[in-house]
Scaffold this motif. Sequence first.
Motif, PDB file in Angstrom:
ATOM      1  N   ARG A 285       0.871  -1.255  -0.196  1.00 18.61           N
ATOM      2  CA  ARG A 285       0.112  -0.005  -0.136  1.00 18.61           C
ATOM      3  C   ARG A 285       0.945   1.245  -0.219  1.00 18.61           C
ATOM      4  N   VAL A 286       0.751   2.076  -1.091  1.00 13.28           N
ATOM      5  CA  VAL A 286       1.411   3.236  -1.213  1.00 13.28           C
ATOM      6  C   VAL A 286       0.800   4.422  -1.021  1.00 13.28           C
ATOM      7  N   GLU A 287       1.110   5.287  -0.032  1.00 11.59           N
ATOM      8  CA  GLU A 287       0.365   6.700  -0.045  1.00 11.59           C
ATOM      9  C   GLU A 287       1.334   7.793  -0.758  1.00 11.59           C
ATOM     10  N   VAL A 288       0.594   8.256  -1.483  1.00 13.10           N
ATOM     11  CA  VAL A 288       1.390   9.558  -2.310  1.00 13.10           C
ATOM     12  C   VAL A 288       0.499  10.907  -1.948  1.00 13.10           C
ATOM     13  N   THR A 289       1.210  11.676  -1.491  1.00 10.85           N
ATOM     14  CA  THR A 289       0.656  12.939  -1.021  1.00 10.85           C
ATOM     15  C   THR A 289       0.861  14.017  -2.147  1.00 10.85           C
ATOM     16  N   THR A 290      -0.258  14.619  -2.513  1.00 13.09           N
ATOM     17  CA  THR A 290      -0.211  15.532  -3.783  1.00 13.09           C
ATOM     18  C   THR A 290      -0.312  17.009  -3.101  1.00 13.09           C
ATOM     19  N   ASP A 291      -0.727  17.996  -3.803  1.00 12.35           N
ATOM     20  CA  ASP A 291      -0.761  19.431  -3.267  1.00 12.35           C
ATOM     21  C   ASP A 291      -1.744  19.160  -2.143  1.00 12.35           C
ATOM     22  N   ASP A 292      -2.803  18.747  -2.372  1.00 10.86           N
ATOM     23  CA  ASP A 292      -3.943  18.958  -1.651  1.00 10.86           C
ATOM     24  C   ASP A 292      -4.545  17.820  -0.790  1.00 10.86           C
ATOM     25  N   HIS A 293      -4.201  16.529  -1.296  1.00  9.01           N
ATOM     26  CA  HIS A 293      -4.678  15.264  -0.775  1.00  9.01           C
ATOM     27  C   HIS A 293      -3.879  14.235  -0.712  1.00  9.01           C
ATOM     28  N   VAL A 294      -4.304  13.139  -0.116  1.00  8.69           N
ATOM     29  CA  VAL A 294      -3.477  11.913  -0.215  1.00  8.69           C
ATOM     30  C   VAL A 294      -4.284  10.805  -0.957  1.00  8.69           C
ATOM     31  N   VAL A 295      -3.400  10.119  -1.798  1.00  5.05           N
ATOM     32  CA  VAL A 295      -3.995   9.136  -2.796  1.00  5.05           C
ATOM     33  C   VAL A 295      -3.333   7.806  -2.297  1.00  5.05           C
ATOM     34  N   THR A 296      -4.281   6.674  -1.782  1.00  4.58           N
ATOM     35  CA  THR A 296      -3.662   5.496  -1.452  1.00  4.58           C
ATOM     36  C   THR A 296      -3.731   4.550  -2.715  1.00  4.58           C
ATOM     37  N   VAL A 297      -2.804   3.862  -2.970  1.00  3.25           N
ATOM     38  CA  VAL A 297      -2.545   3.085  -4.309  1.00  3.25           C
ATOM     39  C   VAL A 297      -2.116   1.638  -3.742  1.00  3.25           C
ATOM     40  N   THR A 298      -2.813   0.395  -4.089  1.00  2.63           N
ATOM     41  CA  THR A 298      -2.414  -0.656  -3.795  1.00  2.63           C
ATOM     42  C   THR A 298      -1.855  -1.363  -5.055  1.00  2.63           C
ATOM     43  N   LEU A 299      -0.659  -2.075  -4.901  1.00  5.05           N
ATOM     44  CA  LEU A 299      -0.074  -3.038  -5.959  1.00  5.05           C
ATOM     45  C   LEU A 299       0.525  -4.299  -5.638  1.00  5.05           C
ATOM     46  N   PRO A 300       0.600  -5.173  -6.588  1.00  7.89           N
ATOM     47  CA  PRO A 300       1.382  -6.473  -6.015  1.00  7.89           C
ATOM     48  C   PRO A 300       2.880  -6.172  -5.977  1.00  7.89           C
ATOM     49  N   ARG A 301       3.193  -7.063  -4.941  1.00  5.57           N
ATOM     50  CA  ARG A 301       4.639  -6.926  -4.388  1.00  5.57           C
ATOM     51  C   ARG A 301       5.518  -6.984  -5.641  1.00  5.57           C
ATOM     52  N   SER A 302       5.625  -7.777  -6.641  1.00  9.54           N
ATOM     53  CA  SER A 302       6.180  -7.864  -7.824  1.00  9.54           C
ATOM     54  C   SER A 302       6.175  -6.432  -8.657  1.00  9.54           C
ATOM     55  N   GLU A 303       5.056  -5.831  -8.622  1.00  5.50           N
ATOM     56  CA  GLU A 303       5.161  -4.722  -9.325  1.00  5.50           C
ATOM     57  C   GLU A 303       5.744  -3.520  -8.795  1.00  5.50           C
ATOM     58  N   PHE A 304       5.510  -3.615  -7.465  1.00  6.18           N
ATOM     59  CA  PHE A 304       6.234  -2.799  -6.508  1.00  6.18           C
ATOM     60  C   PHE A 304       7.796  -2.644  -6.722  1.00  6.18           C
TER      61      PHE A 304
END
Lengths: 330, 277
Positions: A285-304
């Motif tokens: 689970r990767v949390e990406v903080t942009t200018d105004d909010h946080v987006v959570t992205v889930t991806l398989p470990r291999s892709e990560f």
Amino acid sequence: MSIEISHVSKRFGTFVALDDVSVSIPTGQLTALLGPSGGGKSTLLRIIAGLERADSGRVEIEGVDATNLPPQKRNVGFVFQHYAAFKHLTVRRNIAFGLEIRRRPKAEIRARVDELLALVHLEQFADRLPAQLSGGQRQRMALARALAVKPTVLLLDEPFGALDAKVRKELRDWLRRLHDEVHVTTVFVTHDQEEALEVADEIVVINEGRVEQVGSPDDLYDRPANDFVMRFLGPVTQLGDRLVRPHDLRITVGSAGPSDHAGVNGPASVTGRITRIVRVGFEVRVEVTTDDHVVTVTLPRSEFLELGLHTDAVVSVHQAAPARVAAGAA
Amino acid sequence: MADLSVQRGHYRRGPGAYALRLVVVAYLFLLVAWPLYLVGRNAFANGFDDLAAILTDPDAVHALNLTAQVALASVTINTVFGVGISLLVVRYRFPGKGVLNALLDLPLSVSPIVVGLALVLVYNGRTGWFGPALESIGLQVIFSGPGIVMATAFVALPLVIREVVPVLQEIGDEQEQAARSLGASAGQTFFRITLPAIKWGVIYGVVLCLARSLGEFGAVKVVSGNVLGSTRTATLMVEEKYLNFDRGGAYATAFLLALIAVAVIVSVTLIRPKDHR
């Protein structure tokens, strides 16, 4: 249609449990009534069973108007969350109860009970008392008891709610296989969306006394009618002004070029910095903080691992599949 | 009621626990065991003579018989109504339930003599509310069997209810609902599911009710008229004999009454399965 519910309302004092609910439940299928606690799904099930009386509206079971029938005349099987085992009767007598009430011949009862004991894998426990069984065994006994009278519909009220996680999962699979064998119209109440998605042919989402959406698990998951269904059926995150599933998002390293910022209807894309990485089993689970909010992205470990992501990296996030709903008050 | 032996051995026994135990034992001994023992000893002060005298005196036998019949009738009435009222109080919601609940405890708190006087006011044959009407159809209540049964039933009313209500609350109504959904009628559900589940509560209530009915004195004294060989019950006979300096007869009768009550309570405690509440 096997169960036809039209304009049913029910209040408890000032609390509105059901507000003008109309649903059709198809014959021979496994239907889940899904929704948060206190949303009215159990009340609806109990009204179908006749254990609760609707203030207004109509209930039809297999073409028969059941609105004013007492529970014992409806030919429904009901399974309770806490088993409601007859504590003073053995497993065999518990299962035989409905048949004994119907004054069936002894030999027939014996044969039918043996058949059901085999179906629920309780043959060697036939002469035990409910107190000597585990929770899962008690619930299987309760199921056999409900099935013994060959009900038109089988109703289950949070049937696995009182069991621990592992037994719960086992019984869930088992119920699905049992239904594929027995094919009785089955309605079960659950607040666990995973349980509903995994087991049901059709799901009725109920919230605050209203039906939010009716459809197959795929329908509900991929084409939710509104924000509530979207949020209730699975994880969500916000991408720009949209509500999306975190596993439908793709990450690319580096900031997105201006050409990626498509028009109003095109797939959104945002740029931000990775602020948190959590690994949960095979998933990251990767949390990406942009200018105004946080987006959570889930991806398989291999892709990560392939992408070589790390905290503080600048990435852009965009949607892999088309957007479902515009975020309302999110 | 509570099974105190369950936790045996799971807590430390300090001197405090022993002191507490000593106090309780001493209290029970001085208040209950020793006086009761003395009644027994006095009953047999002349060997079996007093007991034999009681059992051969036709008036005494009549009094014992009357007490037995009254107790039986009162227990039957209280069991049927007690179980019914318990079901009503636990399973249904209705306006005035709180008032009904309070009223159910009234017979335990009001002095039996008040109960007796109240019954006389309502049912006496000359000035009572119902008395003259009932008497005109040939039913005499006061100074007769029905009055004695009513007074006894009144006084012992809460005993079955107080035993059955907590059991009903504990078992909940899901088993009953399950039975209904499996096709059982209200009657079938009661006899096949509810009654077996509350069996021990009912039995214990019946035993307490029986013991209380055998021993009722005050209310019965007012309503019975205390006519020798007719409406004199065993407890009234004890008083009569005691006041007439027939100490032996009084103690022998008292011993019989106590013996029956103690015997039923002990036997139920013994046959009651250990894993039941």
